[in-house]
Design a protein around this motif. Structure first.
Motif: not given
Ligand SMILES: Nc1ncnc2c1ncn2[C@@H]1O[C@H](COP(=O)(O)OP(=O)(O)OP(=O)(O)O)[C@@H](O)[C@H]1O
Length: 296
Positions: A211-212, A214-215, A218-219
């Motif tokens: 993913d990116t 940031d993602n 976040h996850k």
């Protein structure tokens, strides 16, 4: 626009599966990072993507071209961990012998690279006499000489000082802006991964998350609360058992899954806090959350 797609790519060595049915989808102009511990399968993946080894199975397509295709090799540049340049030749001779492999070379672009990587003053020096940082700048110049669409970098910064790393990354950033160069990178340096547009995290031959940055943060990364306290035992009793806590002297690192949970802990232990820092977890925290292990 997608530049590189990979389906079910697999590599085996005897009975060992080094890369296990991985899928990739890479956008033109992106900086893509492969992160994983030793033996995760990153280099094996790079070797297949650059056509150096044939996959056991699976499909690779770069703008519709396959790695066996001559045109494919003209669209890529490669810098591996150990250099392939001839130590007995000068920088100029090494670059010239590379130029001879291509037709329709853009000589202005070559001059541009020489200027950008600041290697003009060492052009007549034998490659083997260069410093580690100079060698790396020449290696990368050489792999960009054909103005490739995709540059593969396998651990490009290993052993380099921070100054050289910065120079290299600034030039690569400019090239990405100038002609939408796509960069695919393996690295152990977490800060390099932090600058990537997209990250594939590998472990034991598989992609365990992609993913990116940031993602992913976040996850998986959660939040990290670092505190210096006046009484570790008393502070610990005020933090719930469900949180991951590590202690070094009077410093405590507390990993929580949500921002709110950390703020609640700060409120609970505030009378013991002498200093604090509260931030998102980094790539190592992501890896830890996914595998239960540090990346190294
Ligand atoms: N030529 C080979 N013959 C047998 N096994 C191999 C060969 N090359 C790699 N392997 C094995 O395949 C697995 C993946 O190795 P690979 O070099 O791709 O990992 P990596 O993620 O690049 O590690 P590193 O960060 O140490 O470079 C490892 O278990 C390794 O021992």
């Amino acid at each position: 626009m997608k530049i590189l797609t990979v389906n079910n790519l697999t590599q085996t060595y005897k009975n060992k599966v080094a890369v296990n049915h991985i899928n990739l989808s890479i956008n033109k102009g992106d900086l893509v990072s492969f992160l994983g511990p030793n033996g995760a399968g990153k280099s094996t993946t790079m070797r297949m993507l650059t056509g150096l080894t044939k996959p056991a199975s699976g499909k690779i397509s770069l703008l519709g071209l396959h790695p066996g295709n001559r045109k494919y090799r003209h669209e890529i540049g490669i810098t591996f961990q150990s250099s392939v340049l001839d130590g007995e030749l000068t920088v100029k001779q090494n670059l010239k012998s590379r130029l001879g492999m291509y037709r329709n070379i853009d000589l202005n672009f070559v001059q541009h690279l020489i200027h950008k990587f600041n290697i003009k003053s060492i052009m007549n020096q034998k490659y083997k006499t260069l410093s580690g940082g100079q060698k790396r700048r020449v290696d990368i110049t050489r792999s960009l000489i054909n103005k490739p669409q995709v540059l593969f970098l396998d651990e490009p910064s290993t052993g380099l000082d921070i100054q050289t790393r910065r120079v290299i990354w600034n030039v690569l950033k400019d090239l990405r802006r100038e002609y939408q160069l796509t960069i695919i990178l393996t690295t152990h340096y977490l800060e390099e991964t932090d600058h990537a547009d997209y990250v594939y995290i590998m472990n034991k031959g598989s992609i365990i998350a992609n993913d990116t940055v940031d993602n992913l943060k976040h996850k998986y990364a959660g939040y990290v609360l670092n505190v210096i306290v006046d009484n570790v035992k008393a502070t610990k009793s005020l933090i719930g058992n469900e949180n991951r806590v590590s202690v070094h002297g009077n410093k405590m690192k507390i990993v929580v899954t949500s921002m709110q949970a950390g703020l609640q802990i700060i409120d609970n232990i505030k009378t013991h806090i002498k200093d604090l820092e509260y931030h998102h977890g980094n790539m190592n925290d992501i890896f830890l959350a996914l595998t239960g292990k540090d990346i190294k």
